[in-house]
Design an enzyme around this catalytic site. Structure first.
Site, short mmCIF file in Angstrom:
data_model
loop_
_atom_site.label_atom_id
_atom_site.label_comp_id
_atom_site.label_asym_id
_atom_site.label_seq_id
_atom_site.Cartn_x
_atom_site.Cartn_y
_atom_site.Cartn_z
N ALA A 65 0.81 -1.21 0.00
CA ALA A 65 0.00 0.00 0.00
C ALA A 65 0.85 1.26 0.00
O ALA A 65 2.01 1.25 0.38
CB ALA A 65 -0.88 0.00 1.23
N GLY A 111 -0.68 -5.35 -0.63
CA GLY A 111 -1.55 -5.21 -1.79
C GLY A 111 -0.92 -5.80 -3.05
O GLY A 111 -1.63 -6.22 -3.97
N GLU A 114 -1.64 -9.42 -2.80
CA GLU A 114 -3.08 -9.61 -3.04
C GLU A 114 -3.38 -9.54 -4.54
O GLU A 114 -4.22 -10.28 -5.04
CB GLU A 114 -3.88 -8.55 -2.27
CG GLU A 114 -3.84 -8.78 -0.76
CD GLU A 114 -4.64 -7.75 0.01
OE1 GLU A 114 -4.24 -6.57 -0.05
OE2 GLU A 114 -5.63 -8.11 0.64
N GLU A 136 0.53 -6.60 6.73
CA GLU A 136 -0.39 -5.56 7.24
C GLU A 136 -0.48 -5.50 8.76
O GLU A 136 -0.57 -4.41 9.33
CB GLU A 136 -1.79 -5.75 6.64
CG GLU A 136 -1.93 -5.36 5.19
CD GLU A 136 -1.46 -6.44 4.22
OE1 GLU A 136 -0.90 -7.45 4.67
OE2 GLU A 136 -1.66 -6.25 3.01
#
Ligand code: NAI
Length: 717
Positions: A65, A111, A114, A136
Site C-alpha cells: 500500500a 496489496g 493480493e 499488514e
C-alpha cells in the site's frame, strides 16, 4: 506519466508496472485507477488472449500500500470503502475471461501479493530479492483487498494464518514449496516463460491449480471440515492472545475475516472490509504507522543538520575487545562484506570471539538464510589479533572493552597512534560520557559513541553519541555504517547514560523502589508485561546482569543526584554477589541449561522489607515505572540530548522495549495528554518528594495544551 505500459506479443498483453519517479512500486490511488481502466479494456479486447504482469523496478514487483493514503482516512467508513474498492478491483482481475500471469521479481508485499493472488498463475524468480508477504498486521491493519480470502484457498488455512498473523516473509523457493507460486525461474527468462505460460493457459494446455498443494494428511484432515477448522482457529486465537497480551487487535480481526470466508464468500469479503475499516482508525495502527514513518524518515537522516558531508565508506573495521559485544558487532559487519580486525588481550579470547562470530553466522546457515559458501566467505573476513596489526587500514574502530573509564582511556591512548588520522574512533560504552573517554584522545574530534544493544545481530537500534568536539563527517560516517548494518540509527548528544540507558535506568530504579516498598517480583514484572513491555523490569535486570545494573546506577546517580539513586533493594542484591542469568543466581531461579524458572524466594531475605510482601496495585506499579521513564525522556529532549521527540520514540521502542502500540514515550504523553501526565506526576511527587518532579518541558506542554507530535499521525520528516 503512466505507471502501466502495455506491449503486445502475439496476442499476449505484457503489462509493466513502473511508478514514475518512485524507487519502488506501491499501490497508489493512481495505479488503482490505471489498473481499473486496463481491466475494462482487456475485457473488451478479443485480440488479447492472455496477460502478463511484470515490474519495471529493479527490486520490487509491487511493495504494498501507499501508506500516506491511510493518513487521509478519517473514519472507519472511509477505510471500509477503500477496502471495498480494492476488493472490487481485484475481483475484476480475477474474473477476466483471459488468463493473467503474475511474473514476480522482487518484493511482492501486501496489496502487491493480493494482486498476485487474484491472477490465474504466479511465476517467481528464484532470487534473494524476491520475497512475498502480507505484512499488514505489522501496521495494525489487515489485508484489505481479498488477501484474507484468497490466501487460505490457495495455500491452505494453517499456512495462510501463519503468514497473515505473523507477517512472515517468504522467499521464492519456500513460496513455491508451499504453493504460493506455481513456478520458479531464473530472472533472465522470467518474461519469456511468463508469456509462454499465458499462451498455454489460454490454449488450455496448462491448467491453473485450484486446491492447496502438499498439505499432508493431517493438514487436509484439519482444514477440510468445519470441526477441524474450528480447532485451527481456536489454537490460532490462543496463540495470538498469548503473544500480544490483548494489545494488538489486528491479528484477531484478520482471523475473524478468514473465518467468515468459510461461512460463505460474501460474508468473508464483507468482514474483511469492515475489519479493515475499523483497524485503519484504531489507536494501535496510528502508532504503528507513526513508527513506520519515523523509521523511514531516519533512513534518510544523515544524522547531522544539512548540509551534511559525505560519509566515509568503511572497508575495514577495527574492533577492540572480542567479548560479547565486540564479537556481536564483528558478526553483523562481516555479513555486510566489511573486513574486520578483531583484537583482544590474548589469543584464547580472540579465538573465543571468532567462535562467537562463527556461531551467529552458522545460525544463518541453519535457517537457510545463507549458503555454506557465503558463510565461509563471511567468516574469512574476520581476522583476529592481539596487536593492532591491520588497524591502520581501518576507517572506523569500535572499542568494546570492559566498562571501565581507566581501561577505555588506556586503550584509546594505545590505539590512536596506530590509526590513520581520519579514522573514526567509537566507544560502545553504555553509560560513560563520550567526552570523558575522549579526554584521553589526541584527536577528540574523531571520537564518538556507537551504542549497540545486545544481542547485536537481533536488536534493531544503534544510538550514535556525539560530543561538541565530534567532526560532522565522523558522525555521518558512523550513522551511514550503522544503517548499512541494517540498524535504525538515532544520534544523541553526549550526557551520562545518553538517552536509552538513562531512561531505562529511571524505569528500572522505580521497579527497585517498588521492591523496597514491599511489592513482589512477580507483581512488578506482571504489571509491566501487561502495560506492553516484552519482559518485566526485574527479569530484564537478571538478563542484563545485576552487577551491570549496579554500575550503571552508580554512574547515573553521581550525575543526576537523588532522583537517579539506585534502590536499596538493588544495592543489597548487588552486594550479595548475585549477577542474574549469567551467574544462574538472580531474582529468578535458573536451571543448569540457563532456563528461567520461578522467582527465587530467598531473594526477599536480602530486601529491606524481608520475606513478607504486600500487595501493590498493578496500576500503581506500571504508572510509577512508566512515568519515571517518560519524565526522564522529556528531560532528555529539554536538555538537547535528543534531537527530536521522534528520535526519543524510536529509541525507546527499538532500544529498550517501550510498547510499539503506544508509539513511544512522547506519543504516550500526546495520547494521554500532557495535563493528565503532569497531574499524575505531581501526585506521585507529593508521595515521593523529588522523584517525580515534572520536567519543565512537560509543564510547558501542559500549560499550552501542546503536543510533541502533530495530531492524527501526520508524516514526520
Ligand atoms: P565482555 O566482558 O564480554 O567483553 C570485553 C572484552 O574486552 C573481553 O574479551 C576482554 O578481554 C576485552 N579487553 C579488555 N581489555 C582489553 C584491551 N586492552 N584490549 C583488547 N581487549 C580488551 O563485555 P561486553 O558485554 O562485550 O561489553 C563491552 C562494552 O560494551 C562495555 O563498555 C559495555 O558497557 C558495553 N555494552 C554492553 C552491553 C551488554 O549488554 N553486554 C550492551 C551495550 C553496551
Amino acid at each position: 506519466m503512466n505507471a502501466l505500459t502495455t506491449q503486445h506479443d502475439d496476442g499476449i498483453a505484457v503489462v509493466t508496472i513502473d511508478l514514475p519517479g518512485a524507487q519502488v512500486n506501491t499501490v497508489t490511488a493512481g495505479l488503482r485507477a490505471e489498473f481499473a481502466e486496463l481491466f475494462t479494456q482487456l475485457a473488451g479486447d478479443s485480440s488479447v488472449k492472455g496477460v502478463v504482469i511484470l515490474s519495471g523496478k529493479a527490486d520490487t514487483w509491487l511493495a504494498g500500500a501507499d501508506i500516506d493514503e491511510f493518513l487521509t482516512l478519517h473514519s472507519a467508513a472511509d477505510g471500509e470503502a477503500l477496502s471495498r474498492g480494492g476488493q472490487a478491483l481485484l475481483d475484476k482481475l480475477e474474473t477476466l475471461a483471459i488468463p493473467v500471469v503474475a511474473a514476480i521479481h522482487g518484493a511482492c508485499l501486501g496489496g502487491g501479493l493480493e494482486t498476485a493472488l487474484a491472477c490465474r498463475y504466479r511465476i517467481a524468480t528464484d532470487h534473494p530479492k524476491t520475497v512475498l508477504a502480507l505484512p499488514e498486521v505489522q501496521l495494525g491493519l489487515i489485508p484489505g483487498a481479498g488477501g484474507t480470502q484468497r490466501l487460505p484457498r490457495l495455500i491452505g488455512l494453517q499456512r495462510a494464518l501463519d503468514m497473515i498473523l505473523t507477517s512472515r516473509t517468504v522467499r521464492a523457493k519456500k513460496a513455491w514449496q508451499m504453493g504460493l507460486v506455481d513456478e520458479l525461474v531464473h530472472p533472465a527468462i522470467l518474461r519469456e516463460v511468463a508469456i509462454d505460460r499465458a499462451r498455454k493457459l489460454a490454449a488450455g494446455t496448462l491448467v491453473a491449480r485450484h486446491a492447496p498443494k502438499d498439505r499432508g494428511a493431517t493438514g487436509r484432515l484439519l482444514e477440510d471440515n468445519p470441526i477441524g477448522r474450528s480447532i485451527v482457529f481456536r489454537k490460532a486465537r490462543e496463540g495470538v492472545t498469548e503473544k500480544t497480551h490483548g494489545h494488538y487487535p489486528a491479528p484477531l480481526a484478520a482471523l475473524r475475516a478468514v473465518q467468515a470466508g468459510y461461512e460463505n464468500r460474501d460474508a468473508g469479503y464483507r468482514e474483511e472490509a469492515r475489519a479493515f475499516g475499523e483497524m485503519t482508525v484504531s489507536e494501535v495502527s496510528r502508532e504503528l504507522i507513526f513508527l513506520f514513518f519515523a523509521t523511514t524518515a531516519l533512513k534518510r537522516d544523515p544524522g547531522v543538520a544539512e548540509p551534511a558531508p559525505q560519509p566515509q565508506p568503511i572497508t575495514t573495521l577495527g574492533v577492540i575487545g572480542a567479548g560479547f559485544m565486540g564479537a556481536g558487532i564483528a558478526s553483523v559487519a562481516v555479513q555486510q562484506g566489511t573486513a574486520v580486525r578483531l583484537k583482544d588481550t590474548d589469543t584464547a579470547r580472540v579465538g573465543k570471539g571468532i567462535a562467537a562470530v562463527s556461531d551467529v553466522l552458522g545460525e544463518r546457515v541453519k535457517k537457510k538464510q545463507v549458503t555454506r559458501t557465503q558463510y565461509d566467505n563471511q567468516l574469512s573476513l574476520v581476522g583476529g589479533t592481539t596487536t593492532y596489526a591491520g588497524f591502520r587500514r581501518a576507517e572506523l574502530v569500535i572499542e568494546a572493552v570492559f566498562e571501565d573509564l581507566a581501561l577505555k582511556h588506556r586503550v584509546l591512548r594505545e590505539a590512536e597512534p596506530m590509526l590513520h588520522a581520519n579514522t573514526v574512533f567509537a566507544s560502545n560504552t553504555s553509560t560513560i560520557p563520550i567526552a570523558r573517554i575522549a579526554e584521553a584522545a589526541a584527536r577528540p574530534n574523531r571520537v564518538l559513541g556507537m551504542h549497540f544493544f545486545s544481542p547485536v545481530h537481533k536488536m534493531p537500534l544503534l544510538e550514535v553519541i556525539v560530543t561538541p568536539a565530534t567532526d560532522k563527517d565522523a558522525t555521518v560516517t558512523a550513522v551511514a555504517f550503522g544503517k548499512r548494518l541494517g540498524k535504525t540509527v538515532i544520534v544523541v548528544n553526549d550526557a551520562p547514560g545518553f538517552y536509552t540507558t538513562r531512561t531505562l535506568s529511571a524505569y528500572m530504579n522505580e521497579a527497585g523502589r517498588l521492591l523496597d516498598d514491599g511489592a513482589s517480583v512477580e507483581a512488578i514484572d506482571a504489571a509491566l508485561l501487561d502495560f506492553g513491555f516484552p519482559v518485566g523490569p526485574i527479569t530484564l535486570l537478571d538478563e542484563v546482569g545485576i552487577d551491570i545494573g549496579g554500575k550503571v546506577g552508580v554512574v547515573l546517580s553521581e550525575a543526576f543526584g537523588a532522583r537517579m539513586a539506585p534502590s536499596e533493594s538493588l544495592r543489597r542484591v548487588v552486594e550479595s554477589g548475585r549477577t542474574g542469568r549469567k551467574g544462574r543466581h538472580g531474582f529468578y531461579l535458573y536451571g543448569d541449561d540457563g532456563g528461567k524458572g520461578a522467582v527465587d524466594t530467598t531473594i526477599y531475605e536480602l530486601l529491606p522489607n524481608g520475606a513478607p510482601r504486600r500487595e501493590i496495585d498493578a496500576s500503581e506499579i506500571s504508572q510509577r515505572c512508566v512515568l519515571a521513564m517518560v519524565n526522564e525522556a522529556v528531560r532528555c529532549l529539554e536538555e538537547g540530548v535528543l534531537r527530536s521527540a521522534r528520535d526519543g520514540d524510536v529509541g525507546a521502542v527499538f532500544g529498550i522495549g517501550f510498547p510499539p502500540f503506544r508509539g513511544g514515550p512522547f506519543r504516550y504523553v500526546d495520547s494521554v495528554g500532557a495535563v493528565a501526565i503532569v497531574e499524575a506526576l505531581e501526585q506521585l511527587d507529593g508521595r515521593f518528594p523529588g522523584r517525580f518532579t515534572p520536567a519543565d518541558l512537560l509543564l510547558e506542554h501542559a500549560r499550552a495544551r501542546r503536543r510533541f507530535h502533530p495530531a492524527r499521525g501526520a508524516p514526520v520528516s
